[in-house]
Design an enzyme around this catalytic site. Structure first.
Site, mmCIF file in Angstrom:
data_model
loop_
_atom_site.group_PDB
_atom_site.id
_atom_site.type_symbol
_atom_site.label_atom_id
_atom_site.label_comp_id
_atom_site.label_asym_id
_atom_site.label_seq_id
_atom_site.Cartn_x
_atom_site.Cartn_y
_atom_site.Cartn_z
ATOM 1 N N SER A 104 68.150 0.896 -25.453
ATOM 2 C CA SER A 104 67.505 0.588 -26.661
ATOM 3 C C SER A 104 68.544 1.996 -27.374
ATOM 4 O O SER A 104 66.992 2.272 -27.192
ATOM 5 C CB SER A 104 67.992 -0.883 -27.089
ATOM 6 N N SER A 105 69.040 2.584 -28.187
ATOM 7 C CA SER A 105 68.319 3.439 -29.085
ATOM 8 C C SER A 105 67.984 3.197 -30.566
ATOM 9 O O SER A 105 68.225 2.512 -31.393
ATOM 10 C CB SER A 105 70.021 4.250 -29.411
ATOM 11 N N ASN A 114 69.248 -4.803 -24.541
ATOM 12 C CA ASN A 114 69.608 -4.029 -24.071
ATOM 13 C C ASN A 114 68.458 -2.844 -23.446
ATOM 14 O O ASN A 114 67.126 -2.994 -24.361
ATOM 15 C CB ASN A 114 69.860 -2.849 -25.701
ATOM 16 N N SER A 158 73.288 -3.129 -30.957
ATOM 17 C CA SER A 158 72.269 -3.074 -29.492
ATOM 18 C C SER A 158 72.798 -3.213 -28.635
ATOM 19 O O SER A 158 73.499 -4.557 -28.407
ATOM 20 C CB SER A 158 70.813 -2.884 -30.091
ATOM 21 N N GLY A 159 73.326 -2.726 -27.376
ATOM 22 C CA GLY A 159 73.767 -3.397 -26.040
ATOM 23 C C GLY A 159 75.449 -2.986 -26.179
ATOM 24 O O GLY A 159 76.225 -3.599 -25.044
ATOM 25 N N GLY A 186 74.202 -0.485 -35.556
ATOM 26 C CA GLY A 186 74.995 -1.722 -35.993
ATOM 27 C C GLY A 186 74.290 -2.303 -36.819
ATOM 28 O O GLY A 186 73.333 -2.924 -36.772
ATOM 29 N N GLU A 220 73.019 -5.213 -37.942
ATOM 30 C CA GLU A 220 72.055 -6.070 -37.435
ATOM 31 C C GLU A 220 71.698 -7.692 -38.428
ATOM 32 O O GLU A 220 71.182 -7.846 -39.617
ATOM 33 C CB GLU A 220 70.872 -5.764 -37.055
ATOM 34 N N THR A 231 75.852 4.305 -26.555
ATOM 35 C CA THR A 231 74.970 5.633 -26.196
ATOM 36 C C THR A 231 75.466 5.643 -24.760
ATOM 37 O O THR A 231 76.045 7.392 -24.562
ATOM 38 C CB THR A 231 73.194 5.402 -25.288
#
Length: 988
Positions: free
Chosen positions: A165-166, A162, A112-113, A386, A388, A117
Site C-alpha cells: 500500500s502506498s 494491501n 488502498s488495494g 482514495g 477512506e 500503484t
C-alpha cells in the site's frame, strides 16, 4: 486478450460482455451500472469507459493483457476503436499532447488495494516502450522506471487491505520534447504517513525498507550499522505482529532497491548515509528510559544512533530527556517524564524519516532533471489515496478525505468544463447540468479563519491548556449551523446515539464520516510540534501539518487546472483479494465515493454519443444507397443524408461543426444493429462477387497453364521414351550375346551377363536360405559359374547356424542333451518304445524330498541323493506287485516302503540289468548272492524306464548281457503275471 478483442469488436457483443462505455447504458441507474460492471468482470474484462474515463476493477490475478503485443496493438489507435484498456488512455493522452502541444495529467484514484500503484506502473512501462528510443532517452526512462521500487521501499507498507500500500500521495510529471521523446521527470510527494514509523496496527508492517535492510543487507553492512539479522529485535518493526509475510520477499526486494539506487545515480557515500539514517531510526525505537520522576537513557544504542546521524551523543541525549524553555535571553532545561521522553523519541524518529523521504524524492528529481531550456510538454501521473472511512477516523483520514473532496470538486469542474467547451466548439446549445457542488464542504474545511483547519491551527498554537474538548467547542461555536457539520451536542436525538462526545461528523460528497478529535490530545509541546514544520530558531508563527497539506493541495490543484485531465478510477473487487469474487456491496460503496455516477450523469446530461463526421460516415455508409460505396461530397452532407435515410427524428441528434451528436443510446444501438445485419449481407454479396471473379480468373490461368504444361510434358515424355527404348535395345543385345558366350572365359561380351547371373543368384539365395541346421534340402541350386562359390557359402552358412545354435544352448539344456545322447546310445534300435520317449524331457527326480519318508531321509542324509522314482516291485515268489520308491545314490540303489528301507542294492553287487526289446516297462536287477543279506534278483516296473536307466548309467556303466527267465508276449492289454511254467509273463 485477442479473444477479448474479437468479442468486444462490435457493440452487438453487449449482451455477452456488457457495454464497454457506461455512457451508452439505456438506464443511468446505479443498479444498471453495477450489473454492467459485473458482467464484464466475469469475463476478465476489467476496464470499462465512462466517456474518456476508465473504470478499472482489480482482478487479483495475472492477466495476459500487458505484453509487448498488446502495447503495439494500441499504439496510435483511436480511443474508442479498440476495447477499453489503460494503454488506450495512455496512448491517446500522449498523441493529444503531441498534436495540440499542451500539458495533460492522468488522475489515478481509488482506495488502498484497488490497484492504483500497478496502474501507474503500467502507464510508465507503456511510455517506456512506445516512445522513441536513443541511449540518452533510455537512460531517462530507466531512471523513471527505477524510481518506483525506491519510492515503494521507502513509502509503501503492508496494511490490512494491501501488501504493498502506498502511504503517501505522488504526482509525477513526465517531460516530453517536441518530437515526443521522454526527456525528464519530476515528482511531488504529499502527506507521508510518518506515524507508521513508530506505530503499526495489528496485521500491518512498517515501511518496506526497514525489513529489506535487516533481511537482505550484507553482513558487513549490518555490522557497520550495528544491526542484527532479526526483525524481532526492533520495537518499531514488531508492533503489527506480522514482520514476516509469505507474499513479500524482502531479500529479493533489497537487491532490486540497491540496483535501482545505482540506476538513479546514488553514489556509495549517499547510499551508505541513507541506510545509516534508516538504521538510526531502528536504534531510536529500541532506546529505553528509566526513573519515574525524570527520564534518563540507560542503553548503549544512543551511541549508535548519534554516530549514524552524525550528531553529538550528549546533545542527542539532552534533546530526548530535557525540555528547553526560553525566557527572553535565558534558557531553562526541564527533565522529561518517561512518557514525554517516549513522545520525544518517536517524534524525532518520525521527523528524521519524513525529512529523509523528502530528501530522497529531491535526489530522484535531480537525477531525472532535464536541463535543456527549450519548451517541453508534460503528462502528469497523480497516484493518490482514495476516500477512506474506518471505524475510527483520525487526522490522517481527515486529510485524505479533504484531498478527495478537493479532487472531486476539480473533477466535476474539469468534466463540466470539457463538456461545455466541446458543445461550444461544435456550436451545440449547452444545457445546464444539475449536480451536487461540493464547494460548500471544501469551504467548511479550508475557509480562512472559519474552516476546520484554521480553527485547528489556532487551537494548537494558542497559549493555555488546549484539549480535544476545547477544540470541539470552538468548532461548534464557529460552524454550529452548517448543514454538513454535526456533533453530539448539535445532533438530534436519533443522530446523537451514533456519535461519541469527542466526535464530529462531516457530510462528504461520498457519504458521512465521523472523525475523532485525537489529533491534538496531548498537552505536551513536543507532540504539538509533530504537526509543525517551524524552524526552531524562528519566532515566526509555525505552519501546522494540516495547513501545510492544504497549501500543497491548493498548489496541486493549480497545477492540475492548467492541464488537460484524464481519469482512472480503481475499484477493489473484494476485501479478501480473491480472484473471481465480485462483492457488489463493496463495489457500490466505491462507485459512490469515487463520484462515478456523478460523472456519468454529467456525460449523459446532453448527448450520449458524439463522433466526427468522417468516422461516423465511414462506419455506417453501407446503410444508405446514396452513400454506398463512395460519398463524393462533404462528410457533413453525407452524414445528413445518411441519418435522414435511417429515420432519425430531429430531437434525437444534432449536427455540430465537425461532429454528429446522438442523444440516446437506443438510437445508436438501432443503427449498430442495422449495420451488423447489413454488414453480413454485404459481406455475403461481396464475397460471392469476389469469389466469382477470382474463380473465373483462376480458371483461365489454370487452363492456360495446363495447356502449356501438357505440351511440355508430352515432349519430355516422348524424349524419355525414345531414350529408354534405345537403352533397352542396347542392353538386350548385350545380354543375348553374353548368354551365348556364358560358357567361355570371361570376356568383354559376357562379363556383364555373368555379373548379372551372380547378382541374381545371390539375391535369390538371400531370400531362401535354410532356417535350421537340419534343413539339408532347400539350398538353392547354383548356376555352373557359381557352383564352387555356392558350396563355400553353404558350408559357411551351416557353420554359422550351428555356431548360433550352440551358443544359444543353456547349461541345463546341454545336460539334457547329454542325457538324451546316453539314452540313445543304449536304447536306439534296441527297444520298441524308445522313439516315443525321445521328446519327453528328463527331470532331476520324480519324487520331491518332502515326499521321501522321514526315516529314509535320516538314513540317506549322509549320502548324495542322485535320483528318485516310484516303481512297482514284483516278489520273486508269486510275483506279487508292491508299490515302492527307488532312490539312487552315488553307491547304491534303495527300495523304500513307507518308513522302511526294504532293500539296498550296492552297485558293486549288481551283475547286470535286463529289459525287453518290446514296449513294456519291466526292469530286472541281477544281483550276486555272495552276500547273505541280498535277496536275489530285483524285478520292477517303472513308467520312466528310459530316464531311470539313463540316470543310472551315468552313475555306473551298463553293458549288454544275456537274456533272463522272463517271458514276454503281446496282447490286447498290457499286464504282468506269473505264468504256469513259473516264469514272469509280461504282456505288452
Amino acid at each position: 486478450m485477442q479473444g477479448q478483442l474479437d468479442m468486444e469488436g462490435a457493440l452487438t457483443a453487449r449482451d455477452r460482455v456488457g457495454i464497454q462505455d457506461f455512457v451508452l447504458l439505456d438506464e443511468t441507474t446505479e443498479a444498471a451500472f453495477l450489473t454492467n460492471l459485473k458482467k464484464r468482470f466475469s469475463k476478465d474484462l476489467i476496464y470499462t469507459y465512462v466517456g474518456t474515463l476508465i473504470v478499472s476493477v482489480n482482478p487479483y490475478k495475472e492477466l495476459d493483457i500487458y505484453n509487448k503485443k498488446q502495447m503495439d496493438t494500441y499504439m496510435g489507435v483511436n480511443f474508442f476503436e479498440l476495447p477499453p484498456h489503460i494503454y488506450a488512455l495512455a496512448d491517446n493522452a500522449y498523441h493529444t499532447m503531441l498534436t495540440e502541444f499542451n500539458n495533460h495529467f492522468i488522475l489515478i484514484s481509488g482506495e488502498s488495494g484497488a490497484g492504483k500503484t500497478e496502474a501507474s506502473k503500467k502507464i510508465l512501462q507503456y511510455y517506456a516502450v512506445s516512445c522513441p528510443s536513443t541511449t540518452l532517452l533510455n537512460t531517462v526512462r530507466d531512471k523513471m522506471l527505477m524510481s518506483n521500487p525506491v519510492l515503494e521501499a521507502f513509502g509503501n507498507a503492508k496494511t490490512l487491505k494491501n501488501d504493498n500500500s502506498s502511504r503517501f500521495g505522488k504526482y509525477m510529471d513526465i517531460q516530453f520534447n517536441s518530437e515526443g521523446d521522454a526527456v525528464g521527470g519530476h515528482i511531488l510527494n504529499y502527506l507521508l504517513e510518518k506515524s507508521r514509523v513508530v506505530h503499526q496496527n495489528h496485521g500491518e508492517r512498517n515501511f518496506h525498507i526497514f525489513y529489506q535492510l535487516v533481511e537482505g543487507g550484507a553482513d558487513d553492512l549490518l555490522r557497520q550499522l550495528g544491526l542484527e539479522r532479526d526483525v524481532q529485535h526492533y520495537n518499531y518493526l514488531t508492533q503489527g505482529e506480522c514482520a514476516i509475510v509469505s507474499s513479500i520477499n524482502d531479500r529479493n526486494d533489497w537487491k532490486t532497491v540497491k540496483n535501482a539506487l545505482q540506476v538513479i545515480n546514488f553514489d556509495e557515500i549517499n547510499t551508505n548515509h541513507l541506510f545509516g539514517i534508516v538504521a538510526s531510526v531502528l536504534h531510536l525505537g529500541n532506546i529505553q528510559f528509566d526513573s519515574d520522576s525524570k527520564a534518563s537513557i540507560y542503553t548503549h544504542l544512543m551511541l549508535f544512533s548519534s554516530q549514524l546521524l552524525g550528531v553529538d551523543a550528549q546533545s542527542l541525549q539532552e534533546g530526548l530527556t530535557f525540555r528547553k524553555i526560553e525566557a527572553r535571553k535565558d534558557q531553562v532545561l526541564t527533565p522529561f517524564t518517561i512518557d514525554h521522553a517516549i513522545y520525544a523519541r518517536d517524534a524525532l524518529a518520525k521527523a528524521i524519516y519524513g525529512q529523509t523521504f523528502t530528501w530522497l524524492v529531491n535526489r530522484i528529481n535531480e537525477s531525472m532533471e532535464n536541463k535543456d531550456p527549450s519548451r517541453k510538454t508534460v503528462i502528469g501521473l497523480l497516484d493518490i489515496y482514495g476516500f477512506e472511512v474506518f471505524y475510527v477516523n483520525s487526522f490522517e483520514q481527515f486529510c485524505i478525505n479533504y484531498c478527495n473532496e478537493k479532487l472531486q470538486q476539480l473533477f466535476i469542474q474539469l468534466t463540466l468544463k470539457a463538456e461545455q467547451d466541446e458543445y461550444e466548439a461544435e456550436n451545440i446549445e449547452w444545457e445546464p447540468v444539475q449536480f451536487f457542488n461540493n464547494k460548500i464542504i471544501c469551504d467548511l474545511v479550508e475557509e480562512k479563519h472559519r474552516g476546520i483547519i484554521s480553527i485547528l491551527d489556532e487551537e494548537c498554537l494558542r497559549p493555555g491548556d488546549a484539549t480535544d474538548l476545547t477544540f470541539l467547542e470552538r468548532l461548534e461555536d464557529k460552524m454550529g449551523n452548517h448543514p454538513h457539520f454535526v456533533t453530539h451536542k448539535l445532533a438530534d436525538k436519533m443522530t446523537r446515539k451514533t456519535l461519541e462526545r469527542g466526535d464530529f461528523r462531516l457530510l462528504h460528497y461520498a457519504g458521512e464520516v465521523t472523525y475523532c478529535v485525537l489529533m491534538c490530545q496531548s498537552k505536551n509541546a513536543i507532540v504539538k510540534e509533530c504537526f509543525s514544520t517551524m524552524d526552531p530558531d524562528s519566532r515566526k508563527r509555525p505552519e501546522t501539518v494540516a495547513t501545510h497539506f492544504k497549501s500543497s493541495l491548493l498548489k496541486l490543484t493549480e497545477i492540475l487546472m492548467a492541464k488537460e485531465a484524464w481519469y482512472i478510477r480503481c475499484l477493489k473487487s473484494n476485501e479478501s483479494k480473491q480472484p473471481g469474487q465480485f462483492d457488489e456491496a463493496l463495489i457500490r460503496h466505491q462507485v459512490k465515493y469515487l463520484g462515478l455516477m456523478e460523472h456519468l450523469r454529467v456525460r449523459r446530461a446532453g448527448f450520449a454519443y458524439r463522433r466526427k463526421f468522417d468516422v461516423f460516415l465511414k462506419r455506417y455508409k453501407p446503410l444508405c444507397p446514396a452513400t454506398w460505396p463512395h460519398w463524393r461530397g462533404e462528410p457533413a452532407d453525407g452524414v445528413e443524408v445518411l441519418v435522414q435515410h435511417l429515420g432519425y427524428l430531429p430531437h434525437e441528434y444534432k449536427m455540430g461543426r465537425t461532429k454528429i451528436f446522438i442523444r440516446h443510446p437506443r438510437t445508436l444501438y438501432a443503427t449498430e444493429d442495422a449495420y451488423e445485419k447489413c454488414k453480413h449481407e454485404l459481406a455475403t454479396r461481396l464475397q460471392a462477387k469476389y469469389k466469382g471473379y477470382r474463380a473465373k480468373g483462376e480458371f483461365k490461368k489454370q487452363k492456360e497453364a495446363a495447356t502449356k504444361i501438357e505440351t511440355c510434358w508430352r515432349g519430355v515424355q516422348a524424349r524419355k521414351e525414345k531414350e529408354k527404348r534405345a537403352w533397352a535395345v542396347k542392353v538386350i543385345k548385350k545380354f543375348i550375346k553374353g548368354y551365348m558366350t556364358r560358357g567361355q572365359a570371361k570376356t568383354t561380351d559376357n562379363s556383364e551377363y555373368l555379373a548379372f547371373v551372380r547378382q541374381s543368384y545371390l539375391n535369390r539365395l538371400k531370400e531362401k536360405l535354410p532356417k535350421t541346421v537340419l534343413d539339408k534340402t532347400t539350398w538353392l541350386t547354383p548356376p555352373v559359374v557359381l557352383q564352387e562359390t555356392s558350396e563355400i557359402l553353404r558350408k559357411l552358412h551351416y557353420r554359422l547356424m550351428v555356431r548360433k545354435y550352440v551358443r544359444g544352448i543353456t547349461p541345463q539344456k546341454k545336460a539334457q542333451l547329454q542325457l538324451k545322447a546316453t539314452a540313445s546310445s543304449i536304447f536306439k534300435g534296441q527297444k520298441d518304445s524308445y522313439p516315443q520317449s525321445v521328446a519327453q524331457p528328463f527331470v532331476d527326480t520324480r519324487i520331491s524330498k518332502c515326499h521321501i519318508y522321514s526315516c529314509s531321509l535320516t538314513v540317506l542324509c549322509s549320502v548324495f541323493l542322485q535320483y528318485s522314482v516310484p516303481v512297482i516291485k514284483y516278489d520273486r515268489n508269486g510275483f506279487k506287485p508292491r508299490p515302492r520308491q527307488l532312490i539312487l545314490t552315488q553307491t547304491a540303489a534303495y527300495v523304500i516302503e513307507e518308513a522302511k528301507i526294504k532293500q539296498r542294492v550296492l552297485y558293486t553287487s549288481l551283475k547286470g540289468i535286463s529289459v525287453s526289446n518290446l514296449t513294456d516297462d519291466i526292469i530286472v536287477f541281477h544281483i550276486t548272492c555272495e552276500d547273505p543279506k541280498q535277496k536275489g534278483d530285483l524285478v520292477m516296473q517303472c513308467n520312466h524306464l528310459f530316464e531311470f536307466l539313463t540316470k543310472l548309467s551315468v552313475i555306473i556303466e551298463i553293458q549288454a548281457g544275456k537274456e533272463s527267465a522272463v517271458d514276454f508276449t503281446t496282447g490286447q492289454e498290457p499286464m504282468v503275471y506269473k505264468a504256469k511254467n513259473g516264469h514272469l509273463m509280461v504282456v505288452s
